[in-house]
Scaffold this active site. Structure first.
Site, PDB file in Angstrom:
ATOM      1  N   SER A 263      -1.109  26.914   2.407  1.00 11.97           N
ATOM      2  CA  SER A 263      -2.468  27.388   2.610  1.00 11.97           C
ATOM      3  C   SER A 263      -3.370  26.820   1.506  1.00 11.97           C
ATOM      4  O   SER A 263      -3.464  25.606   1.368  1.00 11.97           O
ATOM      5  CB  SER A 263      -2.492  28.920   2.668  1.00 11.97           C
ATOM      6  OG  SER A 263      -3.717  29.387   3.179  1.00 11.97           O
TER       7      SER A 263
ATOM      8  N   GLU B 265      -1.364  28.493  14.593  1.00 12.09           N
ATOM      9  CA  GLU B 265      -2.447  28.663  13.629  1.00 12.09           C
ATOM     10  C   GLU B 265      -3.790  28.377  14.303  1.00 12.09           C
ATOM     11  O   GLU B 265      -3.854  27.899  15.437  1.00 12.09           O
ATOM     12  CB  GLU B 265      -2.228  27.736  12.432  1.00 12.09           C
ATOM     13  CG  GLU B 265      -0.927  28.031  11.691  1.00 12.09           C
ATOM     14  CD  GLU B 265      -0.891  27.457  10.296  1.00 12.09           C
ATOM     15  OE1 GLU B 265      -1.869  27.674   9.551  1.00 12.09           O
ATOM     16  OE2 GLU B 265       0.117  26.811   9.947  1.00 12.09           O
TER      17      GLU B 265
ATOM     18  N   HIS C 268       0.438  31.181  10.704  1.00 14.36           N
ATOM     19  CA  HIS C 268       0.072  30.738   9.366  1.00 14.36           C
ATOM     20  C   HIS C 268       1.066  31.201   8.298  1.00 14.36           C
ATOM     21  O   HIS C 268       1.315  30.465   7.337  1.00 14.36           O
ATOM     22  CB  HIS C 268      -1.333  31.255   9.024  1.00 14.36           C
ATOM     23  CG  HIS C 268      -1.883  30.691   7.754  1.00 14.36           C
ATOM     24  ND1 HIS C 268      -2.145  29.353   7.578  1.00 14.36           N
ATOM     25  CD2 HIS C 268      -2.219  31.297   6.571  1.00 14.36           C
ATOM     26  CE1 HIS C 268      -2.621  29.139   6.357  1.00 14.36           C
ATOM     27  NE2 HIS C 268      -2.666  30.307   5.727  1.00 14.36           N
TER      28      HIS C 268
END
Length: 276
Positions: free
Chosen positions: A154, A216, A251
């Site tokens: 991330s 995602e 994610h």
């Protein structure tokens, strides 16, 4: 310590942790794992991972498990960089360490309309890793400097790209999971273009793995794929790039399969040879 019911705290064999204060005054919980194996002549490969509070255990147990059997990976030292919290993530701290400064109008509104955390510590954080953490680790463990990995997810994945583009020689293997390429209106994209251009006159000797989950947000998948295609098309001498999109992973759930791939990525001969 064992209680009256025979229960004791769980610990991963070979793992330890300590607090380290950098020159800037920022404090980090450093987690380290040493393989139970003879030190190779060149030293151990090493994995430096961000957000260690969340996934250090997963990384270590993956290295331990994949170190078994005829197709085992080479044993690696694992170094986790985390924070002084028992929660998986320290949002305020990671936003600062993993980013360059961004003004309010360079970021989208947050869902809860709260202000974004402070940003802008990426350069100092990279300097901490290179000039303070690494020398300390190399005093404790015998490290093969030709096989060093940086792993992040991330915003941590964004920082991995930042480190690659700004200081390519720092590591030889880079793993950017679900990188936040959207950050600061795509700030990292021109960095990639400059890296590609300068790489034509250099011999980087580095490899990058970009991973993302198919579930995602569409722009995350699109941005990751486009970054891969941009770097692949640049055909940079000495530089290799791979891309993986993990089906049915979101994610956060993508972290586990990406760790499995990262461990094998550090041992590129793993999938092709049995080890006696």
């Amino acid at each position: 310590m064992v209680d009256n019911n025979g229960r004791s705290a769980f610990a991963i064999p070979g793992a330890e942790q300590w607090t380290m204060t950098g020159r800037t005054g920022r404090r980090y919980r450093i987690m380290a794992w040493m393989p139970d194996a003879a030190v190779p002549e060149a030293g151990f490969p090493v994995i430096y991972m961000l957000d260690a509070n969340a996934a250090f255990g997963t990384m270590v147990e993956t290295v331990r498990l994949l170190g078994q059997g005829p197709y085992r990976v080479d044993p690696s030292v694992v170094i986790g960089i985390g924070y002084e919290t028992d929660r998986p993530l320290d949002t305020q701290a990671r936003f600062y360490d993993y980013t360059v400064y961004a003004a309010d109008d360079e970021l989208p509104p947050r869902k809860d309309r709260s202000p974004w955390p402070a940003t802008g510590g990426a350069a100092d954080f990279l300097q901490f890793i290179e000039e303070e953490l690494k020398p300390g680790i190399e005093r404790l463990y015998t490290i093969d400097r030709s096989r060093q990995m940086l792993f992040g997810h991330s915003l941590g994945g964004w920082f991995v790209l930042y480190a690659l583009f700004r200081r390519c020689g720092a590591f030889q293997y880079y793993v950017a999971g679900s990188p936040s390429i959207w950050w600061k209106n795509g700030y990292i994209v021109p960095d990639a273009e400059r890296f590609a251009e300068s790489g034509k006159q250099a011999d980087w000797r580095a490899s990058l793995l970009i991973g993302v989950g198919s579930l995602e947000k569409p722009h995350m998948v699109r941005d990751a794929r486009q970054m891969y295609e941009r770097l692949l098309a640049a055909d940079i001498p000495g530089f290799a790039v791979q891309y993986r999109c993990y089906e049915d992973e979101g994610h956060l759930s993508v972290v586990a399969p990406l760790i499995g791939r990262a461990v094998r990525f550090l041992d590129p001969n793993h999938d092709n040879r049995p080890k006696s």
